[in-house]
Motif scaffolding. Structure first.
Motif, short mmCIF file in Angstrom:
data_model
loop_
_atom_site.label_atom_id
_atom_site.label_comp_id
_atom_site.label_asym_id
_atom_site.label_seq_id
_atom_site.Cartn_x
_atom_site.Cartn_y
_atom_site.Cartn_z
N THR A 69 0.81 -1.23 0.00
CA THR A 69 0.00 0.00 0.00
C THR A 69 0.84 1.27 0.00
O THR A 69 0.51 2.24 -0.68
CB THR A 69 -0.92 0.03 1.25
OG1 THR A 69 -1.53 -1.23 1.45
CG2 THR A 69 -1.96 1.11 1.12
N LEU A 70 1.92 1.27 0.81
CA LEU A 70 2.70 2.46 1.10
C LEU A 70 1.75 3.55 1.63
O LEU A 70 1.04 3.31 2.59
CB LEU A 70 3.49 2.92 -0.12
CG LEU A 70 4.60 3.98 0.15
CD1 LEU A 70 5.65 3.42 1.12
CD2 LEU A 70 5.24 4.45 -1.13
N GLY A 71 1.68 4.71 0.97
CA GLY A 71 0.81 5.78 1.46
C GLY A 71 -0.54 5.84 0.77
O GLY A 71 -1.31 6.79 0.99
N GLY A 72 -0.85 4.85 -0.07
CA GLY A 72 -2.17 4.79 -0.67
C GLY A 72 -2.34 5.56 -1.97
O GLY A 72 -3.47 5.70 -2.46
N TYR A 73 -1.26 6.05 -2.55
CA TYR A 73 -1.38 6.83 -3.79
C TYR A 73 -1.92 5.97 -4.93
O TYR A 73 -2.92 6.33 -5.57
CB TYR A 73 -0.01 7.41 -4.16
CG TYR A 73 -0.01 8.32 -5.38
CD1 TYR A 73 -0.57 9.59 -5.33
CD2 TYR A 73 0.56 7.91 -6.57
CE1 TYR A 73 -0.56 10.43 -6.44
CE2 TYR A 73 0.58 8.74 -7.69
CZ TYR A 73 0.02 9.99 -7.61
OH TYR A 73 0.04 10.82 -8.71
N SER A 74 -1.31 4.82 -5.18
CA SER A 74 -1.81 3.92 -6.23
C SER A 74 -3.17 3.36 -5.85
O SER A 74 -4.03 3.14 -6.72
CB SER A 74 -0.81 2.78 -6.49
OG SER A 74 -0.55 2.05 -5.29
#
Length: 224
Positions: A69-74
């Protein structure tokens, strides 16, 4: 100015973004929030995010699985494509990253269609299997590369004929062809490619890319 100049690639990405991807205040705030939170700047580029969105729309995807996910940008780019009746499940190892991503998803007004699960992705995938999760229309793999072969096995398990599977960062500045590499990420991608070369359940290809993120590429396949 050489065409293989990284600076040129970045400028071309900026040009594409300016012409084809309208300014989006929410997405800009998401990137800023990620930066302020100290997250690594390894999000997909705007052009790559838009590509994920377009592929999801072409597919008519209503269920998406994202691994990493990381920070949810994608996440936001894809969740926007599935509509209010859609469902996106994203798996993130780092609790802090997941917290930032949940805040960003809320900022985008997409809490109703996005579920972020925290913990080791392989454990989370086993849990999804126990829950008898319905097949997904699109699977996006963008997590630790040594686990890519296992992620693909799970992607196939959660697929149906026609499911699209995308895996990011599979060229790694061309290092994927170096069988002597001691980089576990490179070796993970090489094992991933070897597995796919003998896997009849999916047909796909890998595309090399250049841009603001440098020289890399992605795999895209369709389950048969």
């Amino acid at each position: 100015m050489k065409t293989n100049d990284v600076t040129t690639w970045g400028k071309v990405d900026d040009y594409v973004t300016e012409r084809l991807i309208p300014y989006d205040e929410v997405l800009e705030q998401v990137l800023l929030a990620n930066q302020e939170a100290g997250l690594p700047e390894i999000d997909v580029s705007p052009a790559q995010g838009k590509l994920l969105n377009v592929i999801a729309r072409i597919k008519g995807a209503k269920r998406i699985l994202e691994i990493g996910t990381l920070g949810g940008y994608s996440t936001i780019w894809m969740a926007r494509a599935i509509g209010p009746e859609g469902k996106l499940i994203s798996l993130e190892l780092d609790p802090f990253h997941a917290q930032v991503a949940k805040s960003n998803v809320a900022l985008a007004g997409l809490e109703d269609r996005v579920e972020i699960r925290v913990g080791d992705a392989l454990v989370q995938l086993e849990q999804l299997a126990k829950e008898k999760a319905e097949p997904f229309d699109l699977v996006f793999i963008d997590a630790d590369k040594p686990s890519n072969p296992n992620y693909m096995k799970w992607a196939l398990q959660f697929s149906r004929p026609g499911t699209v599977v995308i895996s990011d960062n599979v060229i790694r500045d061309g290092e994927v062809i170096d069988h002597h590499s001691t980089d576990p990420r490179v070796q993970g991608i090489r094992k991933f490619m070897d597995m796919l070369s003998g896997e009849p359940a999916i047909s796909g290809t890998a595309i090399q890319t250049v841009g603001s993120k440098g020289y890399d590429g992605f795999y895209i396949g369709i389950v048969q």
